[in-house]
Write a protein that holds these residues in place. Structure first.
Motif, short mmCIF file in Angstrom:
data_model
loop_
_atom_site.label_atom_id
_atom_site.label_comp_id
_atom_site.label_asym_id
_atom_site.label_seq_id
_atom_site.Cartn_x
_atom_site.Cartn_y
_atom_site.Cartn_z
N GLU A 40 0.86 -1.17 0.00
CA GLU A 40 0.00 0.00 0.00
C GLU A 40 0.91 1.22 0.00
O GLU A 40 1.78 1.35 0.84
N GLY A 41 0.74 2.11 -0.99
CA GLY A 41 1.58 3.30 -1.08
C GLY A 41 2.88 3.03 -1.80
O GLY A 41 2.95 2.23 -2.73
N MET A 42 3.95 3.70 -1.32
CA MET A 42 5.27 3.51 -1.92
C MET A 42 5.64 2.03 -1.93
O MET A 42 5.32 1.31 -0.98
N HIS A 43 6.30 1.60 -2.98
CA HIS A 43 6.78 0.23 -3.14
C HIS A 43 5.64 -0.80 -3.27
O HIS A 43 5.87 -1.99 -3.09
N ALA A 44 4.43 -0.34 -3.57
CA ALA A 44 3.31 -1.28 -3.68
C ALA A 44 3.56 -2.35 -4.74
O ALA A 44 3.04 -3.46 -4.63
N PHE A 45 4.35 -2.03 -5.76
CA PHE A 45 4.62 -3.00 -6.82
C PHE A 45 6.01 -3.63 -6.70
O PHE A 45 6.47 -4.29 -7.63
N ALA A 46 6.66 -3.48 -5.54
CA ALA A 46 7.98 -4.09 -5.34
C ALA A 46 7.91 -5.60 -5.49
O ALA A 46 8.89 -6.23 -5.91
N PHE A 47 6.78 -6.22 -5.18
CA PHE A 47 6.62 -7.67 -5.31
C PHE A 47 6.91 -8.14 -6.73
O PHE A 47 7.30 -9.28 -6.96
N GLN A 48 6.73 -7.26 -7.71
CA GLN A 48 6.85 -7.68 -9.11
C GLN A 48 8.28 -7.56 -9.64
O GLN A 48 8.58 -8.05 -10.73
N THR A 49 9.17 -6.97 -8.87
CA THR A 49 10.55 -6.80 -9.33
C THR A 49 11.17 -8.16 -9.62
O THR A 49 11.10 -9.07 -8.78
N GLY A 50 11.75 -8.29 -10.81
CA GLY A 50 12.42 -9.54 -11.19
C GLY A 50 11.97 -10.03 -12.55
O GLY A 50 11.36 -9.29 -13.33
#
Length: 158
Positions: A5-15
């Motif tokens: 939620e908020g900043m880094h919300a899409f960090a899970f998709q890195t890679g």
């Protein structure tokens, strides 16, 4: 902080990902004929976690193509805007806008399909796993009923 939620919300998709696509052959036409194909995706954060980009290769049986999504957080509202770019089409669709709540990302937009107004919904789920899921749905009745017409199941490669 990495969160959904908020900043880094899409960090899970890195890679890097293998993606299993499933699309309805016709949208908002009562179709139950699905096509399935594989693809790949690479994704990374930009702007310190306030943006994200994904680069996709889709091995669609109708012809392979590339696509990209660009996502940007509005820090004032906490809402993410997502734009989809596709090598088959030069137009840029309106962004879907939304956020993650309790691990489920819901993003909405007004658009058109064959000249008729529709609502578009993207859902991101299972984002805390090694196999997140994305789905797209359209509604021709203002959001009362939704037809899911495309799903992507991600499998982490690295």
């Amino acid at each position: 902080m990495i969160g959904h939620e908020g900043m880094h919300a899409f960090a899970f998709q890195t890679g890097r990902w293998r993606v299993r696509h499933r699309k309805l052959r016709q949208r908002l036409a009562g179709s139950t004929d699905w096509i399935a194909f594989d693809g790949t995706c690479s994704a990374w954060e930009l702007l310190g976690g306030g943006a994200n980009v994904e680069d996709q290769m889709l091995n669609d049986p109708a012809g392979p193509y590339r696509a990209a999504a660009f996502r940007r957080l509005d820090p004032a509202t906490g809402l993410w805007s997502i734009w989809w770019f596709d090598t088959r089409v030069s137009a840029i669709d309106p962004p879907v806008v939304g956020r993650f709540v309790d691990g489920l990302g819901t993003f909405l937009a007004d658009d058109t399909l064959d000249g008729s107004p529709i609502k578009v919904r993207f859902l991101w789920s299972d984002v805390s796993t090694e196999s997140p899921r994305w789905e797209q749905a359209f509604s021709a009745d203002g959001g009362a009923r939704w037809e899911t017409n495309w799903t992507m199941q991600f499998e982490r490669l690295s």
